[in-house]
Design a protein around this motif. Structure first.
Motif, PDB file in Angstrom:
ATOM      1  N   HIS A  56      40.501  42.858  43.507  1.00 29.25           N
ATOM      2  CA  HIS A  56      39.785  41.680  43.998  1.00 29.25           C
ATOM      3  C   HIS A  56      39.907  41.483  45.503  1.00 29.25           C
ATOM      4  CE1 HIS A  56      38.500  37.532  44.544  1.00 29.25           C
ATOM      5  NE2 HIS A  56      39.650  37.301  45.146  1.00 29.25           N
ATOM      6  N   THR A  57      41.091  41.674  46.060  1.00 27.95           N
ATOM      7  CA  THR A  57      41.310  41.250  47.442  1.00 27.95           C
ATOM      8  C   THR A  57      40.425  41.998  48.436  1.00 27.95           C
ATOM      9  OG1 THR A  57      43.032  40.550  48.984  1.00 27.95           O
ATOM     10  CG2 THR A  57      43.210  42.804  48.107  1.00 27.95           C
ATOM     11  N   TRP A  58      39.928  43.194  48.071  1.00 24.85           N
ATOM     12  CA  TRP A  58      39.016  43.942  48.940  1.00 24.85           C
ATOM     13  C   TRP A  58      37.547  43.654  48.615  1.00 24.85           C
ATOM     14  CZ3 TRP A  58      43.237  46.106  46.425  1.00 24.85           C
ATOM     15  CH2 TRP A  58      44.319  46.407  47.250  1.00 24.85           C
ATOM     16  N   TYR A  59      37.309  42.959  47.509  1.00 30.70           N
ATOM     17  CA  TYR A  59      35.933  42.703  47.064  1.00 30.70           C
ATOM     18  C   TYR A  59      35.803  41.251  46.607  1.00 30.70           C
ATOM     19  CZ  TYR A  59      35.935  47.771  47.160  1.00 30.70           C
ATOM     20  OH  TYR A  59      36.057  49.079  47.567  1.00 30.70           O
ATOM     21  N   LYS A  60      36.249  40.354  47.472  1.00 31.36           N
ATOM     22  CA  LYS A  60      36.318  38.940  47.098  1.00 31.36           C
ATOM     23  C   LYS A  60      34.957  38.368  46.692  1.00 31.36           C
ATOM     24  CE  LYS A  60      39.983  38.180  50.564  1.00 31.36           C
ATOM     25  NZ  LYS A  60      41.184  38.336  49.770  1.00 31.36           N
ATOM     26  N   LEU A  82      45.863  40.733  44.684  1.00 32.40           N
ATOM     27  CA  LEU A  82      45.758  39.701  45.709  1.00 32.40           C
ATOM     28  C   LEU A  82      46.450  40.173  46.985  1.00 32.40           C
ATOM     29  CD1 LEU A  82      46.747  36.549  43.588  1.00 32.40           C
ATOM     30  CD2 LEU A  82      44.434  37.376  44.081  1.00 32.40           C
ATOM     31  N   SER A  83      46.184  39.467  48.074  1.00 32.07           N
ATOM     32  CA  SER A  83      46.887  39.739  49.326  1.00 32.07           C
ATOM     33  C   SER A  83      47.596  38.480  49.808  1.00 32.07           C
ATOM     34  CB  SER A  83      45.911  40.216  50.408  1.00 32.07           C
ATOM     35  OG  SER A  83      46.592  40.350  51.657  1.00 32.07           O
ATOM     36  N   SER A  84      48.831  38.682  50.255  1.00 23.43           N
ATOM     37  CA  SER A  84      49.602  37.582  50.826  1.00 23.43           C
ATOM     38  C   SER A  84      49.237  37.338  52.287  1.00 23.43           C
ATOM     39  CB  SER A  84      51.098  37.902  50.733  1.00 23.43           C
ATOM     40  OG  SER A  84      51.410  39.053  51.517  1.00 23.43           O
ATOM     41  N   GLY A  85      48.382  38.170  52.831  1.00 23.66           N
ATOM     42  CA  GLY A  85      47.994  38.059  54.237  1.00 23.66           C
ATOM     43  C   GLY A  85      48.759  38.990  55.150  1.00 23.66           C
ATOM     44  N   LEU A 112      48.386  38.268  37.877  1.00 18.18           N
ATOM     45  CA  LEU A 112      48.198  38.298  39.321  1.00 18.18           C
ATOM     46  C   LEU A 112      49.267  39.159  39.971  1.00 18.18           C
ATOM     47  CD1 LEU A 112      47.572  34.471  39.896  1.00 18.18           C
ATOM     48  CD2 LEU A 112      45.863  36.243  39.435  1.00 18.18           C
ATOM     49  N   GLU A 113      48.871  39.973  40.944  1.00 19.85           N
ATOM     50  CA  GLU A 113      49.855  40.787  41.670  1.00 19.85           C
ATOM     51  C   GLU A 113      49.570  40.749  43.157  1.00 19.85           C
ATOM     52  OE1 GLU A 113      49.098  43.795  43.348  1.00 19.85           O
ATOM     53  OE2 GLU A 113      47.480  44.804  42.257  1.00 19.85           O
ATOM     54  N   VAL A 114      50.633  40.822  43.992  1.00 22.36           N
ATOM     55  CA  VAL A 114      50.514  40.913  45.444  1.00 22.36           C
ATOM     56  C   VAL A 114      50.599  42.383  45.831  1.00 22.36           C
ATOM     57  CG1 VAL A 114      51.641  40.420  47.636  1.00 22.36           C
ATOM     58  CG2 VAL A 114      51.398  38.619  45.948  1.00 22.36           C
TER      59      VAL A 114
END
Length: 516
Positions: A56-60, A82-85, A112-114
Motif C-alpha cells: 500500500h505505502t507505494w500505491y496509496k 505501511l511507512s513510518s516516514g 499492518l506492518e511497518v
C-alpha cells in the motif's frame, strides 16, 4: 517482502502460547488470542489466515480499488505495508483509519506492518517502528478483534539471534506500556528467513509480552521454503514448541532460487497453518514475477491463479472471520470505553462504485447473506464468444443449499442463430451445474443465460464460497456478438467484483443485483 526492490522476502510464522489474563500493561480485551498451536478470533473460534500482501505505502491512491479486488479472491486477511516516514512517505493515522474502515467493509482482517526497518540490524530502526505504532495507537485501540500489528517487516537481516531477541523484548514492552493490546507479530531474523531465531529464543520474546499475545512470522522464500523438506521442518519445528504457525510471505520463486509453494499451501492446510502470499501487484527490481495481479484490480497472473484458484488456494480454503458471520456479535469494550464506531461492519458488502453507474440506488446485494461476484473472462467486445465468470460467497451464519440458487447474465444476441453455453471450468464440478437461455425485451437485453445447480453441488458453508464458475456463450454459427451494449458486460471487471448488473435468485426471490 524485502521491499518492492530486489531485497529478500520473508516467511511469516505466527507463534503464540496459552492466553493468560494478566495485569501488567493492562488486561486482555476481546480480540485475537493464542492458545497452544491455534490462533483464535474474538468469538473463540480458530482462525486460519488465508490472504495476500498489499504494498500500500507505494500505491496509496489505489486503495479503494485494491481492497475490494483482494476481498474478491476469497481472502480473509490482507497484510498492508505501511511507512513510518523514515524511508517513504508516512501513512498518517487518518490514512490508517481509512484503510481499516475499508478492510472492515469488505470483511478482511487487517495485518499492518511497518516496512521502513526491512533488513536493518539497527535497534534505532526498530524503535522508530515502535514509535510509529504509538503515534497512531488511537486507530488501533478498540479494534483488537480485527487488526493485527506486525511490528516491523523483516527487521534484523543478520542470521543470528541475540540482538533480534533483545530488540523485540524491548519493543513489545514499549507497545504494551502504551496501551496497545492487539495481537503482535514478530518476523524472524535473517530477513524473515532464519526461523532458528524463533525456535531458540521465541519463548523469551513471547514471555516479554504481559498479555501473552504475540505470534511469530517466518517468510518462506528460497532459504526458508525452498524444498518440501524445509517447509515441513520449519512448520513442524514451530508447532513442536507450542506455536501457531503462519506463513506471512511466500512466492513461487525468488532471487536465490526456487520455492516449493505447492507444499507451503498443501502442508499448511494439513496442519491448520495460515499463510499470506506476496504480493498483489507493483513488484520491481527484478521480482516482477511475484505480482499476483496485473494492477490494483487487474486480471490474475499465473502466480495469482495458483494462489487464488489452486486446490489449496484462497477460494478453496479461506473462511471469513467469525466476527463477521456471528449474528449479534458485539466487541467487548476496553476497560469501560465504548467500542470503536467502525467495529461493526457495514450492513452490506456493496463495494465502491464501478465505472458504470447503476440505474437506481437499489443496493446490489441483500442485506446480510449472499454476494454474487462477477468478472469478464475476456474483454474483446466484438468477437464470437462471451465469457462471464462468477463466484457466490455466503456471508451468513448458516449453510446455503446451492440447488435453490440461480444466476442470470443479461446480453444481446445479435441475430437469429441459436445460443449455446459451455462450462469452461467450475470448482464445484461442471456436472453439478445446468445452463439454459431465456428471452427479455428491455434495456440492452434481449436474452439471458441462467445457471442453476443440481443437488450434487451441495451447499456453501457460512463464510464459504463456490469458487470459480467459468462459462462460454457462443452461437451455433459462431458469428460475432457486440458486447458493448450488453447489460451485464463490464470490461473493467477483470478481477472478481460485486456487480449489480448480474443477478442471483434464491428459491425464486432476487437476493443480489438489479434486473434490467
Amino acid at each position: 517482502m524485502i521491499s518492492l526492490l530486489a531485497l529478500s522476502c520473508v516467511l511469516l510464522l505466527s507463534l503464540s502460547f496459552p492466553q493468560k489474563q494478566v495485569a501488567a500493561a493492562g488486561t486482555s480485551v476481546k480480540g485475537f488470542y493464542v492458545s497452544g498451536s491455534t490462533l483464535y478470533d474474538a468469538t473463540g473460534s480458530p482462525f486460519v489466515m488465508r490472504g495476500i500482501n498489499h504494498a500500500h505505502t507505494w500505491y496509496k491512491n489505489d486503495l479503494a480499488t485494491a481492497i475490494p479486488a483482494i476481498a474478491a479472491t476469497g481472502s480473509n486477511v490482507v497484510r498492508i505495508a505501511l511507512s513510518s516516514g523514515s524511508k517513504w512517505s508516512i501513512d498518517s493515522m487518518a490514512d490508517v483509519q481509512k484503510i481499516l474502515a475499508l478492510c472492515d467493509q469488505y470483511k478482511l482482517i487487517a495485518m499492518l506492518e511497518v516496512h521502513d526497518a526491512t533488513g536493518s540490524d539497527n535497534t534505532s530502526d526498530l524503535n522508530a517502528a515502535v514509535n510509529y505504532w504509538i503515534s497512531i495507537k488511537d486507530a488501533l485501540i478498540g479494534k483488537e478483534d480485527r487488526v493485527i500489528v506486525n511490528i516491523a517487516n523483516e527487521w534484523f537481516g543478520s542470521w543470528s539471534t541475540a540482538t533480534w531477541a533483545s530488540g523485540y523484548q524491548s519493543a513489545i514492552s514499549s507497545l504494551r506500556d502504551a496501551g496497545i493490546k492487539n495481537t503482535l507479530v514478530v518476523d524472524s531474523a535473517g530477513w524473515g528467513q532464519y526461523p532458528t531465531s524463533v525456535f531458540t529464543s521465541g519463548n523469551a520474546v513471547f514471555n516479554s509480552d504481559p498479555l501473552h499475545n504475540t505470534i511469530f512470522s517466518i517468510h518462506m522464500y528460497e532459504y526458508a521454503g525452498g524444498t518440501a523438506a524445509t517447509v515441513k521442518s520449519n512448520i513442524d519445528s514451530a508447532l513442536a514448541i507450542g506455536v501457531p504457525v503462519i506463513i506471512g510471505e511466500f512466492g513461487y520463486k525468488h532471487t536465490g532460487g526456487d520455492v516449493d509453494e505447492a507444499t507451503i499451501m498443501s502442508y499448511s492446510q494439513q496442519k491448520g497453518v495460515g499463510w499470506l502470499a506476496w504480493s498483489w501487484y507493483g513488484n520491481g527490481g527484478g521480482v516482477e514475477y511475484l505480482d499476483l495481479a496485473n494492477g490494483p484490480a487487474g486480471s490474475l497472473s499465473e502466480w495469482g491463479k495458483s494462489v487464488v484458484n489452486g486446490s489449496y488456494g484462497t477460494m478453496a480454503t479461506s473462511v471469513l472471520n467469525k466476527i463477521y458471520t456471528t449474528t449479534g456479535y458485539v466487541p467487548v469494550p476496553d476497560n469501560g470505553a465504548n467500542p470503536s464506531p467502525t467495529a461493526t461492519p457495514t450492513p452490506t458488502a456493496t463495494p465502491t462504485p464501478t465505472a458504470t453507474v447503476a440505474p437506481t440506488a437499489t443496493p446490489s446485494t441483500a442485506p446480510g447473506n449472499l454476494m454474487l461476484y462477477y468478472r469478464a473472462g475476456e474483454t474483446n467486445v466484438t468477437d464470437n464468444q462471451i465469457k462471464p465468470h462468477f463466484n457466490i460467497k455466503n456471508n451468513g451464519t448458516s449453510a446455503v443449499n446451492l440447488s435453490g440458487l440461480k444466476i442470470r447474465y443479461y446480453f444481446t444476441k445479435e441475430g437469429s442463430p441459436s445460443l449455446n453455453c459451455a462450462i469452461d471450468w467450475a470448482q464445484l464440478g461442471a456436472v453439478n451445474l445446468t445452463t439454459s437461455f431465456g428471452s427479455l425485451n428491455t434495456t440492452n437485453t434481449d436474452s439471458y443465460l441462467e445457471i442453476a445447480f443440481t443437488s450434487g453441488a451441495g451447499s456453501i458453508p457460512a463464510g464459504g464460497q463456490t469458487g470459480d464458475i467459468q462459462l462460454l456463450i457462443y452461437k451455433s454459427d459462431w458469428s460475432n456478438f457486440n458486447e458493448a451494449n450488453d447489460y451485464s458486460f463490464d470490461a473493467t471487471k477483470n478481477a472478481f467484483s460485486s456487480w449489480n448488473h448480474v443477478t442471483l435468485f434464491q428459491n425464486g426471490s432476487l437476493v443480489s443485483g438489479i434486473e434490467p
